[in-house]
Design an enzyme around this catalytic site. Structure first.
Site, short mmCIF file in Angstrom:
data_model
loop_
_atom_site.label_atom_id
_atom_site.label_comp_id
_atom_site.label_asym_id
_atom_site.label_seq_id
_atom_site.Cartn_x
_atom_site.Cartn_y
_atom_site.Cartn_z
CG ASP A 197 -2.19 0.77 1.10
OD1 ASP A 197 -2.14 1.96 0.06
OD2 ASP A 197 -3.67 0.17 1.08
CD GLU A 231 -7.43 5.55 1.90
OE1 GLU A 231 -5.55 5.28 2.59
OE2 GLU A 231 -6.57 6.24 0.31
C1 BGC Z 1 -5.23 2.98 -0.14
C2 BGC Z 1 -4.93 1.96 -0.67
C3 BGC Z 1 -5.08 2.81 -2.56
C4 BGC Z 1 -3.12 3.28 -2.33
C5 BGC Z 1 -3.29 4.10 -3.36
C6 BGC Z 1 -3.95 3.94 0.05
O1 BGC Z 1 -3.63 4.62 0.89
O2 BGC Z 1 -5.01 2.08 1.51
O3 BGC Z 1 -6.67 1.00 -0.76
O4 BGC Z 1 -5.23 1.63 -3.26
O5 BGC Z 1 -3.70 4.39 -1.36
O6 BGC Z 1 -4.65 4.87 -3.88
C1 BGC Z 2 -3.66 10.23 -2.49
C2 BGC Z 2 -4.37 8.10 -1.81
C3 BGC Z 2 -3.26 8.04 -1.09
C4 BGC Z 2 -3.31 8.23 0.01
C5 BGC Z 2 -3.35 7.86 0.77
C6 BGC Z 2 -3.29 10.80 -1.20
O1 BGC Z 2 -2.37 11.44 -1.36
O2 BGC Z 2 -3.92 10.46 -3.44
O3 BGC Z 2 -4.34 7.47 -3.63
O4 BGC Z 2 -4.86 6.90 -1.42
O5 BGC Z 2 -2.92 9.43 -0.73
O6 BGC Z 2 -2.13 8.58 1.41
#
Ligand code: BGC
Ligand code: BGC
Length: 567
Positions: free
Chosen positions: A290, A484
């Site tokens: 991740d 998230e």
């Molecule tokens: C998320 C994932 C996601 C990744 C890429 C992460 O923060 O937990 O689910 O696939 O970002 O965007």
């Molecule tokens: C990104 C996401 C990612 C997230 C995690 C964001 O800046 O755009 O895709 O999941 O950071 O920290």
């Protein structure tokens, strides 16, 4: 002598041949996934980078299907120009349609598919999503999220199918098949198929409130990325089945979770990653980390990287400082901290997937046409799916379906594409913007579906002129968009300003219907008696007409709660 460029050779022979030609630096580059803002096409070409991703909101400017296709093909062509010409895997989170792309069909969020409870519907939604994604050249989707949710305070509740292991397993398996099987008999080798990524392994929906240590943008996460405390028997019975089913159905990529099990981070969990997932479950493909998740394992970056790769991670979603990652992994191999056999295994897995996806043979003209993005048949499917996910929570006095008007409509979510789509739409956190992307607001849908001559008056704040009373009041209450851990929320009560709208509209109508535009259950018990009917519409996506279809009885209520409703 086999040659990796020869498509008549078996995959194993092509992999072995190519592995034999790669330098150590090129092997590490295959294991590296920078975010597109952090890497140029020329850097991809020079190093032979294995992958690039767009995170949430990783969009070209302007954001259109055509600029997306141009951006992805620029990276892919760069990879094909590298010394050995290994094509790139470009990855995105297409979690409710190809949701970063302006003009793509936005399907309801996954929780709504859980409420509809129909694996065939989930498969069709995934198929349409895969077509829109592949049309822009993206053959890899970080979905489905197969989490078994235990606590709706979790900010990722809406990304999940629900709280029941068997239902999540059936729906997520169908979703994966929809992504990976274009129905043309070619499996993943079809240019209309997209590699799925069951995530986040394992038990990301089972972490405990208060155990998260993550902080971002000055905000603390509470449960997302936290710690799960269960015994192994529970872990296997409740959280492993969706992965077992996915691997059996052909999953070739899994994303481990930021979270921990009894204090051990998943990204460091050799037993669960290597012994259980790759060994026992038989995952032939690769594990992608991740976002910057390896970094969390240890304050010492070199230790973090070595631990994670040795535990079984094959590709690092770095996503920013890929130079540091490459140098660190190189040093770890030279010092013996990471054995070369582990690198060959990781790269072999990544290349196996690239060969099986037919990437080496793919030509631009093989992809679905760009006109498939937001196509009428996909919008019709999104409308069908959102309608079938709607749940009638309470219906007292026959307020539903709505017979006729006049109707007073209130609540900002009635006329706002951003609110009805939620997080992971155009931007990572989504946005409260009426015309965030192409679609139909719920209000537009109501006007379209209502019987002719029905007077519909809209006031977001429930301030209606004069003192006339409407036959029906329709109030749309919402949560602000989130994604998230930034959506972890201790208090699931209806926000006070939304409760105030109930009071205002109650005084102006005979029968009041309250519709929740939310990613999860909110506590409504104490307000229940104030309205004749309550409906959960979840986050219906770009096709707001779905909500109108069900409220007016064009489509019956068939959705059921996909998770326990607290309170
Ligand atoms: C998320 C994932 C996601 C990744 C890429 C992460 O923060 O937990 O689910 O696939 O970002 O965007
Ligand atoms: C990104 C996401 C990612 C997230 C995690 C964001 O800046 O755009 O895709 O999941 O950071 O920290």
């Amino acid at each position: 002598m086999s040659d990796y460029r020869d498509p008549t050779q078996p995959t194993a022979a092509r992999v072995a041949d190519l592995l034999g030609r790669l330098t150590l630096a090129e092997k590490i580059a295959q294991m590296t996934q920078p975010e597109k803002y952090s890497v140029t096409p020329d850097e991809v070409a020079a190093l032979g980078m294995g992958s690039v991703l767009s995170g949430g909101g990783g969009n070209p400017k302007p954001n259109t299907p055509a600029t997306w296709a141009a951006m992805v093909s620029e990276y892919d062509e760069a990879a094909r120009r590298s010394r050995l010409g290994i094509p790139l895997l470009y990855g995105v989170d297409a979690v409710h349609g190809h949701n970063n792309v302006h003009g793509a069909t936005i399907f309801p969020h996954t929780i709504s598919l859980g409420a509809a409870g129909d694996p065939e519907l989930a498969r069709r939604v995934a198929r349409a999503t895969a077509l829109e994604t592949a049309a822009t050249g993206v053959r890899w989707d970080f979905a489905p999220m197969v989490s078994v949710v235990q606590d709706p305070r979790w900010g990722r509740t809406y990304e999940a199918f629900g709280d029941d292991t068997a239902a999540v397993t059936a729906l997520s398996r169908a979703y994966l098949l929809g992504l990976q099987d274009a129905g043309d008999g070619r499996g993943l080798a079809s240019p209309h198929a997209v590699l799925g990524t069951p995530k986040h392994y394992l038990g990301d929906g089972a972490t405990l409130w208060g155990t998260s240590k993550m902080e971002m943008l000055g905000l603390r996460f509470h449960i997302d990325q936290g710690d799960m405390r269960v015994d192994e028997a529970t872990l296997r019975a409740k959280y492993l089945p969706p992965y077992a089913a996915a691997v059996e159905a052909g999953a070739l990529c899994v994303m481990p979770s930021f979270s921990s099990w009894n204090g051990v981070k998943m990204h460091a969990h050799r037993y669960l990653l290597t012994d259980v997932l790759k060994g026992e479950m038989g995952l032939r493909g690769f594990l992608v980390s991740d976002w910057q998740a390896m970094d969390q394992i240890d304050p010492d970056y070199a230790t973090a990287i070595a631990t994670s790769i040795n535990a079984g991670l094959d590709m690092n979603m770095v996503p920013y400082d890929w130079r540091r990652f490459i140098a660190t992994l190189m040093a770890a191999i030279e010092s013996g901290a990471v054995p070369l056999s582990r690198i060959d295994d990781a790269v072999g897995r990544i290349l196996t997937v690239k060969f099986e996806m037919g990437l080496f043979e793919q030509r631009p003209g093989d992809l679905p046409p760009l006109s498939i993005l937001g196509a009428a048949e996909h919008r019709a499917l999104a409308r069908e799916a959102a309608a079938r996910g709607m749940v009638l929570l309470h219906n007292d006095g026959g307020a539903l379906p709505i017979g006729g008007g006049p109707i007073f409509v209130a609540g900002e979510a009635a006329d706002n594409i951003g609110l009805q789509c939620g997080g992971w739409t155009i931007k990572w956190q989504g946005e409260v913007t009426r015309d965030l992307t192409v679609g139909t607001t719920i209000l537009d849908g109501l006007r379209e579906v209502a019987p002719p001559d029905t007077a519909i008056t809209y006031s977001p704040t429930a301030d209606f002129p004069g003192d006339a009373r409407a036959a029906v009041g329709l109030l749309f209450v919402h949560e602000l968009p989130y994604a998230e851990g930034l959506g972890d929320r201790e208090d699931l009560n209806l926000p006070a300003e939304q409760v105030a709208l109930i009071d205002k509209l109650r005084a102006r109508c005979e029968r009041l219907v309250v519709v929740l535009i939310t990613g999860r259950p909110l506590l409504i018990a104490e307000h229940l008696g104030r309205a004749e009917a309550w409906v959960a519409a979840w986050l219906p996506g770009s096709e707001g007409g779905a909500v109108a279809d069900v409220l007016f009885g064009r489509v019956p209520f068939t959705g059921r709660l996909p998770l326990a409703w607290p309170g």
